[in-house]
Each structure stands twice: as C-alpha cells, then as structure tokens.
Design a protein around this motif. Structure first.
Motif, short mmCIF file in Angstrom:
data_model
loop_
_atom_site.label_atom_id
_atom_site.label_comp_id
_atom_site.label_asym_id
_atom_site.label_seq_id
_atom_site.Cartn_x
_atom_site.Cartn_y
_atom_site.Cartn_z
N GLU A 134 0.82 -1.20 0.00
CA GLU A 134 0.00 0.00 0.00
C GLU A 134 0.86 1.26 0.00
O GLU A 134 0.68 2.16 -0.81
CB GLU A 134 -0.87 -0.01 1.26
N ILE A 143 0.24 2.74 -3.61
CA ILE A 143 -0.95 3.58 -3.80
C ILE A 143 -1.06 4.73 -2.80
O ILE A 143 -1.93 5.57 -2.94
CB ILE A 143 -2.23 2.73 -3.70
N ARG A 176 1.68 5.60 -7.40
CA ARG A 176 0.59 6.49 -7.79
C ARG A 176 1.03 7.95 -7.80
O ARG A 176 0.68 8.71 -8.68
CB ARG A 176 -0.61 6.30 -6.86
N ASP A 182 -6.57 5.51 -14.50
CA ASP A 182 -6.71 4.18 -13.89
C ASP A 182 -6.14 4.15 -12.48
O ASP A 182 -6.73 3.55 -11.57
CB ASP A 182 -6.00 3.12 -14.76
N ARG A 190 -8.21 5.01 -9.52
CA ARG A 190 -9.19 4.04 -9.02
C ARG A 190 -8.57 2.97 -8.13
O ARG A 190 -9.28 2.15 -7.58
CB ARG A 190 -9.90 3.38 -10.21
N TRP A 191 -7.24 2.96 -8.00
CA TRP A 191 -6.62 1.95 -7.14
C TRP A 191 -7.03 2.16 -5.69
O TRP A 191 -7.19 3.30 -5.24
CB TRP A 191 -5.09 2.06 -7.20
N SER A 192 -7.16 1.06 -4.97
CA SER A 192 -7.42 1.16 -3.54
C SER A 192 -6.71 0.00 -2.85
O SER A 192 -6.11 -0.85 -3.51
CB SER A 192 -8.93 1.08 -3.28
N THR A 210 -7.35 -3.32 -4.17
CA THR A 210 -6.96 -3.63 -5.55
C THR A 210 -6.09 -4.88 -5.63
O THR A 210 -6.26 -5.71 -6.53
CB THR A 210 -6.22 -2.43 -6.17
N PHE A 211 -5.17 -5.04 -4.66
CA PHE A 211 -4.25 -6.17 -4.71
C PHE A 211 -5.00 -7.49 -4.55
O PHE A 211 -4.63 -8.49 -5.15
CB PHE A 211 -3.17 -6.04 -3.63
N GLU A 235 -8.26 -7.90 -5.33
CA GLU A 235 -9.13 -8.07 -6.50
C GLU A 235 -8.34 -8.61 -7.70
O GLU A 235 -8.79 -9.52 -8.39
CB GLU A 235 -9.79 -6.74 -6.88
N TYR A 236 -7.19 -7.99 -7.93
CA TYR A 236 -6.40 -8.37 -9.09
C TYR A 236 -5.51 -9.57 -8.82
O TYR A 236 -5.23 -10.37 -9.69
CB TYR A 236 -5.47 -7.21 -9.47
N PHE A 274 -1.59 -7.58 -10.93
CA PHE A 274 -1.53 -6.12 -10.80
C PHE A 274 -0.21 -5.59 -11.37
O PHE A 274 -0.19 -4.70 -12.22
CB PHE A 274 -1.68 -5.71 -9.34
#
Lengths: 312, 518
Positions: A71, A75, A84, A115, A118-120, A123-124, A126-127, A132
C-alpha cells in the motif's frame, strides 16, 4: 525550447522511470518471498531500504507486512514517491506539455493516471499482486514504446533521456548498495542456495537475468552481477549504459547551444564507469564506490538545472 | 436521399472505430431502429425558429438538413459517436474546484445551425463595422479623447469604469489596433433580426470549439457538408497568426510570437494549447517571460529569446504586477513599460475592457456614427443606463420585464432575468440598483430564437426539439479585418432556458455559413 518545457520533460521521464522501477522492485520482491517463505517475516523491509523510505513507512504503518508495504509503496498518496504519486507527477508535467509531446504519449500517460486514481487497498486482492504488477509493467512498456516511436529525436527527446537515465542509474546503484549490505552479512553465506536466489532476484529487478546469463552463463556470481549491473555497456539498465546515453544527450544539448563542453559531472561519471571494474570496486569497498556514483548523479542534476532548466 | 446513404457509410466506419476502443465501457452504439424520428419537429409559437417556418416548412437553405432531421433515424447514432470522439480526443474544458479528472467535455449537438449566404454577408459587414468603431474608440479614449470632448460619450462614464486602465494611456499600437480578437455575442429575437447582445473584446474564448465542432461534422456528415457548400473555418489559426504578425513592432521582419496562458488549471487551457499548436507558436506562462531594458524575452534552454508579439489569454489585472495587481504571479513585471517602448505588441491591448463595459455598450451605435460616419448595420439590444434617475424609476417600476446586468462583469455573472426572477430576487436586485445605480444596466428580455436540438426524452430516445441559441462570431483585426465564417453557436440544453453558458447547462453546435445563394 523553453526552460520550463525542458524541465517538464525531464520530470516526466524521471517520474515515469521511478514508477516503473518501483513496480518492478515490488513485483520481484513478492516473487522472492513466495519462493522462499523462510525469509518472509521481515521480507519486505529490504524494499523500503532500497528506496530509503523505512523511517517514513514506520512513522505511519505499525507493521511491515505485505499489505502495508504494498500500500505504502504503490498507492499511498501521502508518500510522494509511491507509484501512484509518481504517475500523478508525470501526468501533471505532461499536461503542461501538450504542445511538445505526441498525442499518443499524452493518451497513454493520462489513461494510466486515470486508472491509478481508481486503485485502492483492495486492488491487490481483486487483481492479485502478480496480475496487478504484470499489467502495470505492460503499461510502462507501452509508454516507453510510444515515446520511442512518436517523439522526434530533438532537444525534447534529449531531456526525456536525461531524466530517464539519471533516475535509472541512481536506482541501480541503490539496488546494488542495499542488496550487497543485506545479502552479505556473513561471508559463509556466499554460494548458498538462498543467496543465489536472492541475487537472481536482484538481476530480475533490473530485468537483467536473461541478459546476464547470456553474457556470463547461468552461474550467478556476485562479482559478475556487480560487473554487469554497473559496467556493462550493452545492457539498457546497467549504470554505465545509462550514463553513456546521458552523457551523449547532454553533449547534444550543449552542442545545440554552441557550448564547448557539456556539464562536467556527466563527463566525469561516464569516464569513471567506463574505466571501472568489479574486482577493483569490490576490493576498495562497494558501498563507497556506489555513494560516489550517487553523489555524481546529484551533481549532474544540479549542474544541469543551473545551466538549462532553472527558470524562476 | 443522399444523406441516408452517407450516414450508413459513416455508421460502418463508426462501428469499426468503437471496436478499436476497448478502453471505454458501454461503447456499444445505440440501436438506430429504437429511435422514432418520424414525429414532426414543432417550432414553438411566437418564437423565431432558425430552421423551420411556423407552417413546418424548412427555411431556404435548410432543406437538406431539415430533411435529414425529419426522416433519418441515424442522428442519435451520430450524436453518440460525436460524444465518444470528444472524450477520446480530449476536447475539454476544466471545471474549477474539483479534484481528479476535472476535465469535462463541452456538450455538442450534432444538428448544425445554418446561416444563409445573404444573411451572413450583412452580419459580416456589420461585425467589421462594429469592431472597427470599437478599436477607434479604445485608441481615442487612451489617446486624444475626442469622443469625450465632443460629449458623445460621457467622460465620467469612462473614467469611472472599472475597466478603464491608466496604464494604457498613450499606447499607440501598430495600425491603431487594440482589439485583435473580438467575440461579438448576437441574438435573434422573435422578429428574426440579429442584434448585438454584448461585445467581448478582452480575451474572448470559444473559437477552438468552432474548429473542433466542424472537424466532428466533417467526419460524421461529409456528404451533407459538401452538398450544402459550407464555408470553411479551419483557416482561423492561420488568420490569427497573420493578424498577430501584422502587429509586430516596426522593422521586425519575422517576429517571434507567443501565447500567454495562466496555465493548465485555467478553464480555457485546452484552447490555449490548441491555438498555439495550430499557429506553431510557443505557449508560455508568466514565469517563462522576463522584461529586460523594456524588451520582452522568453527563457529558453540556451538563451533569452526576444518576443515581439504576445497573444495573451490572461486578464489585464494579472498581466503586469508593476502596473496592475501586485500580487499576481501570472504576469510579467515590466510588460506595460515594454509596450510603451514599442518593443512588443500585446494582443488584445490593455484597457480594451472599456469597450465592452455594459454601460458603454449603450453608446456603441453613436460610436459607429462618430468614428465612421456610417449608420450601424447591426442594431444592438436596447440598453438602459440605470444611473439616469428618470430611466431608473421607469425601469424599477417594471423590473420584472427587464434583464439587469452589472456593468463590469462578464460571463453571465450577476445577471437577473426579470421575467424569471422571484419576488425576493427582484427586491434584492432593486436594492443593489438603488445603492449603486451606475453599476447596472437593463435590457428588455430577448426571446432568443430556437433551433432543433437533439435531446433525450423521458423514454430515453433522442428527439429533435426547439432549444434557444445565440451566436458568437469572431472578428480578427491586424492590418485588415478577418471574420471567421459563422462562429460559436451556443445552445441552452435545458427546456425553456435562455442561458447558453457552458457552466450552466449550455452546449454548442457547428455553425454552417452557406457559400453562395441557395
């Protein structure tokens, strides 16, 4: 070319390179820990050491677990060097450059920026970490491709090159510095299986494993790794290769202004890397040598700003 | 019909386009069969419709496009394609005060606005005449002041205007041109006659949309454009460059020209990028510039490079902290002095706001007679100065029938539309007028003409309906005047709304000036 424009180009390239570098570092570290679970309890700390962010990380995160480091590293907008943040800075610089970069380059950088918004933290999950970073690296390759294929080889391209190569040379020197420090605490470790996989990971962080094997065969030796990453003149992420390109770009810039000589720091560092060898460096102290490289990089940056980029 | 054929062609092309762009979800084109366009378009009673007569027949020159509206189910498809193209190409304006992704597209309506050749000929002559007089006025006000001495325009009105700039006194730009770029807002009332609503002669914007809108319709309805013989707009950047070049200081053969922008956060930044790119001139910010010994330079990588003509898109107030607002970081200290030394021309010149002051506007017909000895070709919307006690008491009695505007502001700021205002709003307006009568003017409310505009109805089907429009033509002046054929047609997308500003639900249309008689 306006000084402001040249400086936007420099920072665009520098931030993109930094973001890409961090994506690769995080990715390789993730793989390393998957492959050697034994090292994983504080396995994310070296990553923060390479980028010099341990203090800043500990100030805001209680533990250096995978999720926290990823994180912070990727991000966290409060971290000015997170991937980011770097993408955001590159995009802000590009925005003021719309007249000076191809629309393709703007499109790629802007889309990546949108794009990244939109990361949060989720995200890790989800992807998946692998997916990722795999996709993220592809995006950087795409940007590098449009830059190469759509930007005229003029003054502007030279400033992009300067920003990119300076960042890349500094990064590879920090990587070596920290890894050497971490990986060689005891002379007995040399040649052990763990050590080898660690050094293979170092090479992979620079996308250099295949190229290294192509040059030196599949026996990974520490002195050869140092030789390759610092002094190879054919591999694009080797410090010497980067600084050769940097020196050439700065020479073209100087010639364009009718200046007799380019900035002195670049010539000095280039000749230092051209005459260097791993055996000499390892004998005389790698850390001191790498500190010297980093100081030279900082000096080049200062000299160049004073000569070409400072406008306020 | 030829048009149906051309639209089919475009459609297949469009599908190919959308197939490429996998990056945007919801890209699918709407089904053309779902759009019932057979319903006749009905102009509103008592208003002038730009395309149709009251009996439903198309106006002369409008037949081909009118036919397309009545018969074609494909306009909705074209509309969807247009919106997607705008997003992709990044034709955007910035929205202040928002964080990420602050760029928005300026809504675009695919149905073009038609102006026939004869009407345009009159408009063009009227615009040239008007801008010529406005230029003469600004030069006179900051020069000899004849018009004030002859009491054609009251001296106190000028000297008391917030737009009057002492720093401009004594400036003598080449060809006497203070106003290089003018945007003149025209409206058409129920009688169909074009009238001037207001002038914009400081840093008018919007011209990039004119060119982008045309580019869009060139892609979407090329055959129709050709069939209607529409006059081109693409040479505007070249015309602007020529005009700016003609303003270079004497003796400078190949002047260096730059466009001064407040920066990427300005709402019109897209236009600044667009114009500088098309003209091939440097886009500069204040911090790129420096004045040394009454000359203007830009800071390039290797040296200082002298700038001879500066097309500035920032307001007077921010232009030169030495003369105007000392806290401005956007401008260049010493620029005014360089202008007075005639080493650099700045377009538009400083102090031009005196010519688009809303109170001075009332005197523009007199200016035309005074400077040119001609009758105005274009009438203005009747304008009452509320500083006159008699006028004021008459207007205040019927305030709900007038539009009240503050004299110093632009962009629709502070305007009260009497017939639409609540009692409370009217009372507040009355109070403001009473406490500062010279700060306001009143105009009768113009029932703006309408134009067929594609609006999505409650069933989700895009349907052409009447919406109010205005027109902002652009007039360039260098050694001679150049008028862009047409201009920016703005349309109030909300039903019944008369406000066309992009910040308040306005959109734009391509404006087609027909070449030759129809």
């Amino acid at each position: 070319m306006l000084r402001r424009v040249a400086s936007h180009l420099f920072w665009t390239a520098r931030n993109l390179e930094r973001a890409e570098w961090r994506a690769r570092l995080a990715d390789v570290n993730y793989h390393l820990l998957v492959e050697s679970p034994a090292a994983s309890s504080d396995g994310w700390l070296p990553l923060l050491a390479i980028t010099g962010e341990r203090a800043e990380f500990s100030a805001r995160y209680p533990a250096a677990d995978e999720q926290s480091v990823l994180e912070f590293f990727t991000i966290d907008e409060k971290n000015p060097s997170s991937i980011r943040s770097c993408i955001g800075l590159a995009r802000e610089n590009c925005r003021a450059l719309r007249n000076h970069i191809s629309s393709e380059m703007w499109f790629e950088v802007n889309t990546l920026y949108l794009d990244a918004q939109r990361w949060s933290a989720a995200t890790f999950h989800e992807y998946g970490v692998y997916e990722f970073f795999f996709e993220l690296r592809e995006r950087f390759y795409r940007i590098a491709g449009v830059v190469r294929n759509t930007m005229p080889r003029e003054l502007g391209y030279d400033f992009l090159t300067v920003g990119r190569t300076l960042e890349a040379a500094e990064n590879v020197s920090r990587l070596l510095d920290v890894k050497y420090h971490f990986l060689l605490p005891r002379p007995n470790d040399v040649g052990s299986p763990l050590d080898l996989s660690q050094w293979a990971a170092v090479l992979r962080s620079a996308s250099a494993l295949e190229a290294y094997i192509g040059t030196y065969g599949n026996a990974i030796r520490i002195d050869k790794v140092v030789e390759f990453l610092l002094f190879d003149e054919t591999f694009p992420r080797a410090a010497r290769f980067c600084i050769d390109r940097l020196e050439a770009a700065l020479e073209r810039i100087a010639a364009g202004g009718g200046e007799g000589e380019s900035v002195p720091g670049a010539r000095m560092l280039a000749s230092r890397l051209r005459s260097g060898s791993a055996s000499a460096v390892l004998g005389g102290g790698l850390h001191e040598y790498l500190l010297g490289v980093q100081e030279d990089c900082a000096r080049i940056s200062d000299e160049m700003f004073a000569r070409y980029l400072r406008f306020e | 019909m030829q048009l149906a054929h051309c639209m089919m062609l475009r459609l297949s092309h469009g599908e190919r386009l959308s197939g490429l762009g996998s990056e945007m979800p919801g890209d699918a084109l709407p089904m053309s069969s779902a759009v019932p366009f057979s319903a006749a378009y009905r102009p509103l009673a008592g208003l002038f419709d730009e395309m149709f007569l009251e009996d439903g027949r198309a106006r002369p020159g409008c037949e081909p496009i009118a036919q397309a509206i009545r018969s074609s189910p494909d306009l909705a498809v074209l509309q969807a394609m247009a919106e997607r193209m705008l997003l992709r190409t990044g034709v955007t304006f910035n929205v202040y005060g928002e964080r990420a992704g602050t760029e928005r597209i300026f809504p675009f309506d695919v149905i073009p606005r038609i102006i026939d050749a004869a009407t345009w000929q009159t408009l063009e002559a009227g615009l040239i005449q008007r801008v010529k007089a406005l230029n003469a006025f600004v030069a006179d006000v900051y020069g000899e002041g004849h018009i004030l001495k002859d009491c054609v325009v009251p001296r106190d009105l000028i000297l008391g205007s917030p737009q009057y700039r002492r720093g401009a006194i004594g400036l003598r730009p080449p060809h006497g041109v203070f106003i290089t770029v003018a945007g003149i807002d025209l409206v058409r009332g129920a009688d169909g006659r074009f009238r001037v609503l207001e002038d914009n002669v400081r840093t008018p914007s919007g011209v990039s949309y004119v060119i982008e809108n045309r580019l869009m319709l060139t892609r979407l309805m090329p055959e129709l454009l050709r069939e209607c013989r529409v006059r081109s707009v693409e040479h505007y950047p070249a015309d602007l460059l020529e005009s700016l070049t003609e303003l270079a200081p004497e003796g400078v053969e190949r002047p260096t020209i730059a466009l001064l922008t407040p920066g990427p956060y300005n709402s019109a930044f897209f236009e600044h990028v667009f114009l500088s790119q098309r003209m091939g001139v440097e886009l500069v910010e204040g911090r790129d510039l420096v004045c040394i010994d009454h000359k203007l330079y830009m800071k390039t990588v290797h040296k200082l490079k002298q700038v001879h003509v500066l097309y500035r898109r920032i307001d007077d107030d921010f232009l030169d902290p030495v003369v105007f607002r000392p806290d401005s970081l956007l401008g260049v200290p010493g620029l005014t002095a360089a202008m007075h030394a005639d080493s650099v021309a700045v377009a538009n010149g400083i102090g031009t706001g005196i010519a688009d002051d809303k109170a001075v506007f009332a005197y523009t017909p007199q200016m035309i007679c005074y400077y040119l000895g001609e009758q105005p070709i274009l009438p203005i919307v009747e304008t009452f100065l509320l500083r006159d006690p008699e006028v004021r008491s008459k207007i205040l009695r019927d305030l709900d029938r007038y539009v009240v505007k503050p004299t110093g502001a632009s962009g629709g700021y502070g305007v009260v539309i009497g017939p639409r205002a609540s009692d409370r709003e009217l009372a507040e307006a009355r109070e403001r007028i009473e406490s500062n009568p010279s700060g306001f003017v009143a105009q009768p409310m113009v029932k703006l003409s309408t134009h067929p505009t594609l609006i999505t109805d409650e069933k989700g089907a895009p349907t052409p309906v009447p919406r109010h429009v205005d027109l902002r033509p652009f007039v360039l002046t260098g050694a001679r005047p150049r008028v862009l054929a047409g201009g920016l047609t703005r349309v109030a997308l909300r039903e019944g709304s008369l406000i066309v500003n992009s910040s308040q639900g306005g959109g734009s249309k391509d404006t087609w000036v027909l070449d030759g008689p129809c």
